[in-house]
Design a protein around this motif. Sequence first.
Motif, PDB file in Angstrom:
ATOM      1  N   SER A  89     -29.928 -51.443  32.599  1.00  0.00           N
ATOM      2  CA  SER A  89     -30.607 -50.161  32.707  1.00  0.00           C
ATOM      3  C   SER A  89     -31.883 -50.411  33.498  1.00  0.00           C
ATOM      4  O   SER A  89     -32.215 -51.556  33.805  1.00  0.00           O
ATOM      5  N   PHE A  90     -32.584 -49.347  33.854  1.00  0.00           N
ATOM      6  CA  PHE A  90     -33.821 -49.555  34.599  1.00  0.00           C
ATOM      7  C   PHE A  90     -34.753 -48.367  34.413  1.00  0.00           C
ATOM      8  O   PHE A  90     -34.432 -47.386  33.728  1.00  0.00           O
ATOM      9  N   VAL A  91     -35.949 -48.473  35.003  1.00  0.00           N
ATOM     10  CA  VAL A  91     -36.954 -47.435  34.838  1.00  0.00           C
ATOM     11  C   VAL A  91     -37.809 -47.357  36.096  1.00  0.00           C
ATOM     12  O   VAL A  91     -38.080 -48.377  36.729  1.00  0.00           O
ATOM     13  N   ARG A  92     -38.199 -46.153  36.480  1.00  0.00           N
ATOM     14  CA  ARG A  92     -39.184 -45.972  37.540  1.00  0.00           C
ATOM     15  C   ARG A  92     -40.527 -45.690  36.871  1.00  0.00           C
ATOM     16  O   ARG A  92     -40.637 -44.805  36.016  1.00  0.00           O
ATOM     17  N   ALA A  93     -41.555 -46.438  37.261  1.00  0.00           N
ATOM     18  CA  ALA A  93     -42.893 -46.259  36.705  1.00  0.00           C
ATOM     19  C   ALA A  93     -43.859 -45.936  37.829  1.00  0.00           C
ATOM     20  O   ALA A  93     -43.918 -46.654  38.832  1.00  0.00           O
ATOM     21  N   ASP A  94     -44.604 -44.859  37.666  1.00  0.00           N
ATOM     22  CA  ASP A  94     -45.582 -44.426  38.667  1.00  0.00           C
ATOM     23  C   ASP A  94     -46.986 -44.467  38.080  1.00  0.00           C
ATOM     24  O   ASP A  94     -47.207 -44.052  36.932  1.00  0.00           O
ATOM     25  N   PHE A  95     -47.946 -44.967  38.883  1.00  0.00           N
ATOM     26  CA  PHE A  95     -49.315 -45.148  38.432  1.00  0.00           C
ATOM     27  C   PHE A  95     -50.281 -44.391  39.348  1.00  0.00           C
ATOM     28  O   PHE A  95     -50.210 -44.522  40.574  1.00  0.00           O
ATOM     29  N   ASP A  96     -51.186 -43.648  38.758  1.00  0.00           N
ATOM     30  CA  ASP A  96     -52.308 -43.119  39.522  1.00  0.00           C
ATOM     31  C   ASP A  96     -53.317 -44.250  39.707  1.00  0.00           C
ATOM     32  O   ASP A  96     -53.166 -45.332  39.108  1.00  0.00           O
ATOM     33  N   LYS A  97     -54.341 -44.045  40.493  1.00  0.00           N
ATOM     34  CA  LYS A  97     -55.359 -45.076  40.663  1.00  0.00           C
ATOM     35  C   LYS A  97     -55.991 -45.388  39.306  1.00  0.00           C
ATOM     36  O   LYS A  97     -56.454 -44.489  38.613  1.00  0.00           O
ATOM     37  N   GLY A  98     -55.971 -46.662  38.937  1.00  0.00           N
ATOM     38  CA  GLY A  98     -56.514 -47.068  37.642  1.00  0.00           C
ATOM     39  C   GLY A  98     -55.579 -46.853  36.479  1.00  0.00           C
ATOM     40  O   GLY A  98     -55.903 -47.203  35.336  1.00  0.00           O
ATOM     41  N   ALA A 113     -39.688 -56.657  37.322  1.00  0.00           N
ATOM     42  CA  ALA A 113     -40.441 -55.533  37.870  1.00  0.00           C
ATOM     43  C   ALA A 113     -40.640 -55.729  39.362  1.00  0.00           C
ATOM     44  O   ALA A 113     -41.247 -56.714  39.789  1.00  0.00           O
ATOM     45  N   PHE A 114     -40.133 -54.793  40.159  1.00  0.00           N
ATOM     46  CA  PHE A 114     -40.224 -54.837  41.611  1.00  0.00           C
ATOM     47  C   PHE A 114     -41.217 -53.783  42.080  1.00  0.00           C
ATOM     48  O   PHE A 114     -41.077 -52.598  41.752  1.00  0.00           O
ATOM     49  N   VAL A 115     -42.248 -54.202  42.817  1.00  0.00           N
ATOM     50  CA  VAL A 115     -43.274 -53.268  43.282  1.00  0.00           C
ATOM     51  C   VAL A 115     -42.784 -52.550  44.542  1.00  0.00           C
ATOM     52  O   VAL A 115     -42.564 -53.168  45.586  1.00  0.00           O
ATOM     53  N   LEU A 116     -42.614 -51.241  44.422  1.00  0.00           N
ATOM     54  CA  LEU A 116     -42.201 -50.423  45.569  1.00  0.00           C
ATOM     55  C   LEU A 116     -43.395 -50.047  46.435  1.00  0.00           C
ATOM     56  O   LEU A 116     -43.300 -50.016  47.655  1.00  0.00           O
ATOM     57  N   GLU A 117     -44.519 -49.738  45.791  1.00  0.00           N
ATOM     58  CA  GLU A 117     -45.738 -49.372  46.504  1.00  0.00           C
ATOM     59  C   GLU A 117     -46.948 -49.785  45.678  1.00  0.00           C
ATOM     60  O   GLU A 117     -46.929 -49.716  44.446  1.00  0.00           O
ATOM     61  N   GLY A 118     -48.010 -50.219  46.358  1.00  0.00           N
ATOM     62  CA  GLY A 118     -49.280 -50.443  45.696  1.00  0.00           C
ATOM     63  C   GLY A 118     -49.543 -51.867  45.265  1.00  0.00           C
ATOM     64  O   GLY A 118     -48.813 -52.806  45.603  1.00  0.00           O
ATOM     65  N   LYS A 119     -50.631 -52.017  44.494  1.00  0.00           N
ATOM     66  CA  LYS A 119     -51.050 -53.310  43.945  1.00  0.00           C
ATOM     67  C   LYS A 119     -51.180 -53.172  42.430  1.00  0.00           C
ATOM     68  O   LYS A 119     -51.918 -52.320  41.944  1.00  0.00           O
ATOM     69  N   GLN A 152     -49.209 -53.624  32.672  1.00  0.00           N
ATOM     70  CA  GLN A 152     -49.440 -53.405  34.104  1.00  0.00           C
ATOM     71  C   GLN A 152     -50.613 -52.448  34.289  1.00  0.00           C
ATOM     72  O   GLN A 152     -50.819 -51.549  33.449  1.00  0.00           O
ATOM     73  N   MET A 153     -51.355 -52.623  35.382  1.00  0.00           N
ATOM     74  CA  MET A 153     -52.449 -51.719  35.725  1.00  0.00           C
ATOM     75  C   MET A 153     -52.557 -51.619  37.244  1.00  0.00           C
ATOM     76  O   MET A 153     -52.511 -52.636  37.947  1.00  0.00           O
ATOM     77  N   ASN A 154     -52.695 -50.388  37.728  1.00  0.00           N
ATOM     78  CA  ASN A 154     -52.861 -50.165  39.158  1.00  0.00           C
ATOM     79  C   ASN A 154     -54.288 -50.541  39.554  1.00  0.00           C
ATOM     80  O   ASN A 154     -55.252 -49.894  39.130  1.00  0.00           O
ATOM     81  N   THR A 161     -46.053 -47.679  42.530  1.00  0.00           N
ATOM     82  CA  THR A 161     -44.751 -47.449  41.897  1.00  0.00           C
ATOM     83  C   THR A 161     -44.041 -48.773  41.672  1.00  0.00           C
ATOM     84  O   THR A 161     -44.030 -49.642  42.544  1.00  0.00           O
ATOM     85  N   ILE A 162     -43.448 -48.900  40.495  1.00  0.00           N
ATOM     86  CA  ILE A 162     -42.673 -50.087  40.129  1.00  0.00           C
ATOM     87  C   ILE A 162     -41.278 -49.654  39.708  1.00  0.00           C
ATOM     88  O   ILE A 162     -41.104 -48.600  39.081  1.00  0.00           O
ATOM     89  N   LEU A 163     -40.277 -50.452  40.040  1.00  0.00           N
ATOM     90  CA  LEU A 163     -38.928 -50.274  39.517  1.00  0.00           C
ATOM     91  C   LEU A 163     -38.655 -51.431  38.561  1.00  0.00           C
ATOM     92  O   LEU A 163     -38.653 -52.594  38.978  1.00  0.00           O
ATOM     93  N   GLY A 164     -38.483 -51.105  37.288  1.00  0.00           N
ATOM     94  CA  GLY A 164     -38.192 -52.124  36.280  1.00  0.00           C
ATOM     95  C   GLY A 164     -36.710 -52.161  35.975  1.00  0.00           C
ATOM     96  O   GLY A 164     -36.085 -51.111  35.766  1.00  0.00           O
ATOM     97  N   MET A 165     -36.134 -53.368  35.935  1.00  0.00           N
ATOM     98  CA  MET A 165     -34.706 -53.537  35.689  1.00  0.00           C
ATOM     99  C   MET A 165     -34.480 -54.400  34.457  1.00  0.00           C
ATOM    100  O   MET A 165     -35.142 -55.430  34.282  1.00  0.00           O
TER     101      MET A 165
END
Length: 212
Positions: A89-98, A113-119, A152-154, A161-165
């Motif tokens: 299974s997996f999950v999409r996780a989105d983070f605002d700044k901070g 956890a695969f980073v799609l965008e950001g740090k 995790q913290m942006n 955005t992270i994709l967790g598997m």
Amino acid sequence: MSPTLTLLFVLLYHVLMVFASDPDPLQDFCIPNNHPTAALKSCMNSSLVVVNDFIFSGIKSPGDFHKTGFSSQPVNVNNFPGLNTLGMSFVRADFDKGGINVPHMHPRATETAFVLEGKIYSGFVDTQNRVFAKVIEKGEVMVFPRGLVHFQMNVGDSQATILGMFNSQNPGLVKIPNALFGSEIRDELLEKAFGMSSREVDKLKKRFSPNN
């Protein structure tokens, strides 16, 4: 039966039980049959299965993270039947700044956890309380061993955005703050465990109450 044979039998039995705890699928796939009269967890007739049963489009867009700074969109057999019996299974996780994903654990799965965008400042704590943490960026992957607390913290200047598997159809999720202060653990125990006053514990319990 001699004591030696009895011991060997017991050992063999336990070994077989260990290896049989997560059996491999017995068919190519098993799309759950949702017909009202179908037996619980029965598979749809394979001749009725179509390609769309193996496609999921529900995480094309970010979740609503603007209120809390974080959102997660799980993808499992409940919303993607094609995953049934496949052990993942997996999950999409989105983070605002901070934004943060609070310390949590998955009792039944290892996560990558695969980073799609950001740090993302990302890490876990092992059973010796050692912290393994680092800022990971777009295109990088981190693994969180099964059952260990991770977070995790942006830390970037934009959304992330992270994709967790997960290597489980049902990894489970225990959020540490909610498990401690959103449950019915007695206040007295929490006060002694964390050296907090009853007022501080009450404040946290109100914050993490399931009704909030």
